[in-house]
Write an enzyme that holds these catalytic residues in place. Sequence first.
Site: not given
Length: 152
Positions: A65-68, A103
């Site tokens: 779930i790569p997110h920033c 996300l």
Amino acid sequence: MYLHELLTPALTFCNLDGGSKKRVLETASKLIAEQAQGLAAEEIFSGLIGRERLGSTGIGSGVAIPHCRLESATQACGMMIKLADPIDFDAIDNQPVDLLFVLLVPSEATEDHLQTLAMLAELFNRAEVLAALRDTTSDQQLFDTALRLAEH
């Protein structure tokens, strides 16, 4: 925030070519920038890579779930990817990743961000969800399956 508020068919990709963690994040950044007003691919990529440097977003069982958070984001945005072939993602269980949910949230949306990550982690922690997503063969089927399973 619910999955149907984050994900659109235009940002759902089944059997995407991955290659490497960096290449997947670059590809995702470009595809999101094409769909999201006011977001630049370079800013998205920089945010995602910056977060990965803090620790892998690979949560195990072949899921990441790569997110920033982004200054220029005005609303949360999600992207669902099923890779054609699993890739190394430095996941906590050292397993290769084939399912990703990218996300992006506005920089001030700290509480929403954490709640959304928790919802996604809970969803992707269910074996029946992972099996159903991995059985999909088209972008639309992946989108429909993800939304259907998120309702339960």
